[in-house]
Structures are given as C-alpha cells and as structure tokens.
Scaffold this motif. Structure first.
Motif, PDB file in Angstrom:
ATOM      1  N   ALA A 104       0.852  -1.182   0.000  1.00 20.80           N
ATOM      2  CA  ALA A 104       0.000   0.000   0.000  1.00 20.80           C
ATOM      3  C   ALA A 104       0.892   1.238   0.000  1.00 20.80           C
ATOM      4  O   ALA A 104       0.650   2.173   0.733  1.00 20.80           O
ATOM      5  N   ASP A 105       1.946   1.203  -0.758  1.00 20.12           N
ATOM      6  CA  ASP A 105       2.956   2.239  -1.017  1.00 20.12           C
ATOM      7  C   ASP A 105       4.329   1.621  -1.227  1.00 20.12           C
ATOM      8  O   ASP A 105       5.149   2.178  -1.958  1.00 20.12           O
ATOM      9  N   CYS A 106       4.612   0.493  -0.549  1.00 22.86           N
ATOM     10  CA  CYS A 106       5.914  -0.147  -0.717  1.00 22.86           C
ATOM     11  C   CYS A 106       6.062  -0.707  -2.132  1.00 22.86           C
ATOM     12  O   CYS A 106       5.096  -0.776  -2.892  1.00 22.86           O
ATOM     13  N   GLY A 107       7.278  -1.118  -2.464  1.00 22.77           N
ATOM     14  CA  GLY A 107       7.578  -1.541  -3.824  1.00 22.77           C
ATOM     15  C   GLY A 107       7.375  -3.032  -4.054  1.00 22.77           C
ATOM     16  O   GLY A 107       8.074  -3.843  -3.447  1.00 22.77           O
ATOM     17  N   PRO A 108       6.458  -3.416  -4.948  1.00 21.49           N
ATOM     18  CA  PRO A 108       6.334  -4.824  -5.327  1.00 21.49           C
ATOM     19  C   PRO A 108       7.247  -5.138  -6.512  1.00 21.49           C
ATOM     20  O   PRO A 108       7.298  -4.398  -7.496  1.00 21.49           O
ATOM     21  N   VAL A 109       7.977  -6.230  -6.405  1.00 23.41           N
ATOM     22  CA  VAL A 109       8.849  -6.661  -7.498  1.00 23.41           C
ATOM     23  C   VAL A 109       8.552  -8.130  -7.803  1.00 23.41           C
ATOM     24  O   VAL A 109       8.589  -8.981  -6.899  1.00 23.41           O
ATOM     25  N   LEU A 110       8.242  -8.414  -9.070  1.00 21.65           N
ATOM     26  CA  LEU A 110       7.998  -9.779  -9.529  1.00 21.65           C
ATOM     27  C   LEU A 110       9.179 -10.227 -10.381  1.00 21.65           C
ATOM     28  O   LEU A 110       9.713  -9.450 -11.169  1.00 21.65           O
ATOM     29  N   PHE A 111       9.562 -11.506 -10.236  1.00 21.59           N
ATOM     30  CA  PHE A 111      10.751 -12.043 -10.889  1.00 21.59           C
ATOM     31  C   PHE A 111      10.418 -13.321 -11.650  1.00 21.59           C
ATOM     32  O   PHE A 111       9.567 -14.100 -11.223  1.00 21.59           O
ATOM     33  N   ILE A 142      10.139 -18.528 -10.329  1.00 16.18           N
ATOM     34  CA  ILE A 142       9.540 -17.208 -10.144  1.00 16.18           C
ATOM     35  C   ILE A 142       9.706 -16.741  -8.707  1.00 16.18           C
ATOM     36  O   ILE A 142       9.958 -17.532  -7.797  1.00 16.18           O
ATOM     37  N   GLY A 143       9.544 -15.431  -8.513  1.00 18.11           N
ATOM     38  CA  GLY A 143       9.636 -14.852  -7.188  1.00 18.11           C
ATOM     39  C   GLY A 143       8.811 -13.591  -7.078  1.00 18.11           C
ATOM     40  O   GLY A 143       8.474 -12.964  -8.091  1.00 18.11           O
ATOM     41  N   GLU A 157      19.245 -18.923 -12.996  1.00 16.29           N
ATOM     42  CA  GLU A 157      20.523 -18.283 -13.300  1.00 16.29           C
ATOM     43  C   GLU A 157      20.310 -16.777 -13.316  1.00 16.29           C
ATOM     44  O   GLU A 157      19.444 -16.268 -14.027  1.00 16.29           O
ATOM     45  N   ARG A 158      21.086 -16.070 -12.524  1.00 17.60           N
ATOM     46  CA  ARG A 158      20.841 -14.653 -12.279  1.00 17.60           C
ATOM     47  C   ARG A 158      20.823 -13.829 -13.566  1.00 17.60           C
ATOM     48  O   ARG A 158      20.004 -12.918 -13.722  1.00 17.60           O
ATOM     49  N   ALA A 159      21.680 -14.123 -14.504  1.00 17.83           N
ATOM     50  CA  ALA A 159      21.765 -13.341 -15.730  1.00 17.83           C
ATOM     51  C   ALA A 159      20.523 -13.495 -16.608  1.00 17.83           C
ATOM     52  O   ALA A 159      20.299 -12.683 -17.501  1.00 17.83           O
ATOM     53  N   GLN A 160      19.714 -14.521 -16.328  1.00 21.07           N
ATOM     54  CA  GLN A 160      18.491 -14.751 -17.111  1.00 21.07           C
ATOM     55  C   GLN A 160      17.249 -14.178 -16.427  1.00 21.07           C
ATOM     56  O   GLN A 160      16.164 -14.166 -17.018  1.00 21.07           O
ATOM     57  N   ILE A 161      17.380 -13.722 -15.196  1.00 18.47           N
ATOM     58  CA  ILE A 161      16.211 -13.293 -14.426  1.00 18.47           C
ATOM     59  C   ILE A 161      15.703 -11.943 -14.926  1.00 18.47           C
ATOM     60  O   ILE A 161      16.479 -11.014 -15.152  1.00 18.47           O
ATOM     61  N   ILE A 162      14.400 -11.845 -15.086  1.00 20.43           N
ATOM     62  CA  ILE A 162      13.707 -10.606 -15.449  1.00 20.43           C
ATOM     63  C   ILE A 162      12.957 -10.117 -14.214  1.00 20.43           C
ATOM     64  O   ILE A 162      12.317 -10.909 -13.512  1.00 20.43           O
ATOM     65  N   ALA A 163      13.018  -8.818 -13.944  1.00 21.65           N
ATOM     66  CA  ALA A 163      12.321  -8.236 -12.799  1.00 21.65           C
ATOM     67  C   ALA A 163      11.373  -7.141 -13.267  1.00 21.65           C
ATOM     68  O   ALA A 163      11.721  -6.339 -14.136  1.00 21.65           O
TER      69      ALA A 163
END
Length: 255
Positions: free
Chosen positions: A107-114, A122-123, A150-156
């Motif tokens: 409700a103001d904080c940042g949501p991040v989907l991975f 997924i995350g 693999e970190r280099a493949q992750i989309i956020a």
C-alpha cells in the motif's frame, strides 16, 4: 483491474498481475479490490476479492498465496498451499511449482515480480525502504538460484509504489541511508520543508537489482499516493483515515 509488465507479458506459460483497487466488493475506505488479510475490512469482502484475483491468476483460492510481512529481508520457498491458516512471516516468496500464484501485499511499498523464463523459477518481493535497504531483493535472487535459476536470465518487474514526488522523509531517514553508503545521496532531492527530503524508492530498488546482476528490469512507473486507482498508506494517514486497503501483486507458472 490490473497493470501488467510488457517484459513479463511476452513470456509463454506465465501469468502475473499488479492489481489495482478496481473490480472488488469492499466499500468505504477499502472501496474496491482490497486483498489485505491484515486490514479491518469485512473478512467476507477480503476473501471474495482474493477469490476474484485467484480466478484471474488461474488458480484456486487456496493456491493464491501471500505472506505475513514484517519489512524484513526474509524469503520463503513455496511448494504448495500453506500448511494451515497461518501465513509464513517473510517479505518474499519463490517457487518453481506450476499452478501456484505467489504474491505480496503493498500500500505504497515496492512490489517486485521475478522470473527466470528458461529455468522456470519465479519470485515476488515486498520491497519497502527497510526491506530494500536490508537486502530482501538480494535474498530473493539467492533463493531463486537455490531452485535452479541463473541470475543473468532473471527478469524483474517493478510495480506501483509511492514515487519520489510524493515521498517526503525526515533527516533521520536520510542519515540511515547515508550511513549505509554515501552514494545513496543520489536518491534524495531537497524538500520544501527544512530537514526533509524526497526519496526515490523505485530508483533505489532498480539500483539494488542492477548491482545484484539483474540485466532486464521493467518499471511500470505508477505512483500509489498520487493515483486514486491505488491504496496508499501515506494518503490514508494524511486524510486521517483509521485504516487502509492493500493490494496483492502476484505471479504464477501455468500448470
């Protein structure tokens, strides 16, 4: 009813949603799609709102998961519905289980989907200022790697949150960030009020992701405080309201 990321929308077999307050049954200060189990809204309204969100995500309500958030860097791994009615205390969740929608509330904080679209991991992370500063984003990436990502493949994808023009903070807040790293000064602009500043939470989140090695980042740019399509804790305080609604932002691998 929702916003979506262009980067995530093009991935086969993936569903995601940054839900707005549109399309729900709650009323009064919670009017719309309040998904906050911790709010004082009528429980039946919250459950119906969450059922509608689960339906959009293509899962049963018991497979639409969220957390008891504590503004921590803690992450849990989901393999199925939670065991019992108690939600885990954490601020991020990861999975590689299909047909399971994992989400966080804001409700103001940042949501991040991975997502790692190759390894199918997924995350979802709840990144308020405290969680972002203490490492919730990095913890989420590490937990995804433990599932094979693999970190280099992750989309956020960074969703709706309070943005710099709306986010005034005091001197002690600024000092906490500068004590951690003097370079954090770049995320503050002067405020009209003395000993206050305007904080760029979204920019801070992006920087942490980039430093952690995430190469593909989409930021939707919406401001929860300024845009009435969203619930906002800070707006509710300024209006002297007794409580506020919460959004759920979720991601799922289609089964």
């Amino acid at each position: 009813m929702l916003l979506s990321s262009d980067l995530l929308s093009g991935i086969p077999g993936l569903r995601h949603a940054f839900f707005t307050r549109e399309g729900g049954v709650s009323n009064g200060i919670y009017a719309g799609l309040n998904g906050g189990l911790g709010s004082s809204d009528a429980p039946a309204h919250v459950l119906e709102n969450r059922r509608r969100m689960a339906e959009h995500m293509g899962v049963a309500p018991d497979r639409f998961l969220s957390l008891h958030q504590t503004h921590s860097p803690d992450v849990v791994t989901a393999t199925g519905p939670w065991d019992g009615e108690v939600r885990p205390k954490a601020d991020a969740v990861v999975t590689r289980t299909e047909g399971l929608a994992i989400g966080i509330t804001t409700a103001d904080c940042g949501p991040v989907l991975f997502i790692d679209p190759v390894r199918r991991v997924i995350g979802a992370a709840h990144a308020g200022w405290k969680g972002a500063l203490t490492g919730v984003l990095e913890s989420t990436l590490q937990a995804m790697e433990e599932l094979g990502a693999e970190r280099a493949q992750i989309i956020a994808a960074i969703g709706p949150m309070i943005r710099q023009p709306s986010y005034e903070v005091g001197a002690e807040f600024v000092e906490r960030f500068l004590d951690a790293d003097a370079e954090h000064a770049m995320f503050f602009l002067p405020s009209p009020r003395e000993r206050h500043a305007m904080f760029d939470l979204a920019g801070f989140i992006r920087m942490r992701l980039e430093k952690a090695g995430v190469l593909m980042i989409d930021d939707l740019g919406a401001d929860t405080y300024a845009d009435e399509r969203f619930f906002s804790y800070r707006r509710s305080v300024h209006r002297k309201e007794p409580d506020y609604g919460r959004h759920v932002h979720a991601i799922a691998l289609e089964g």
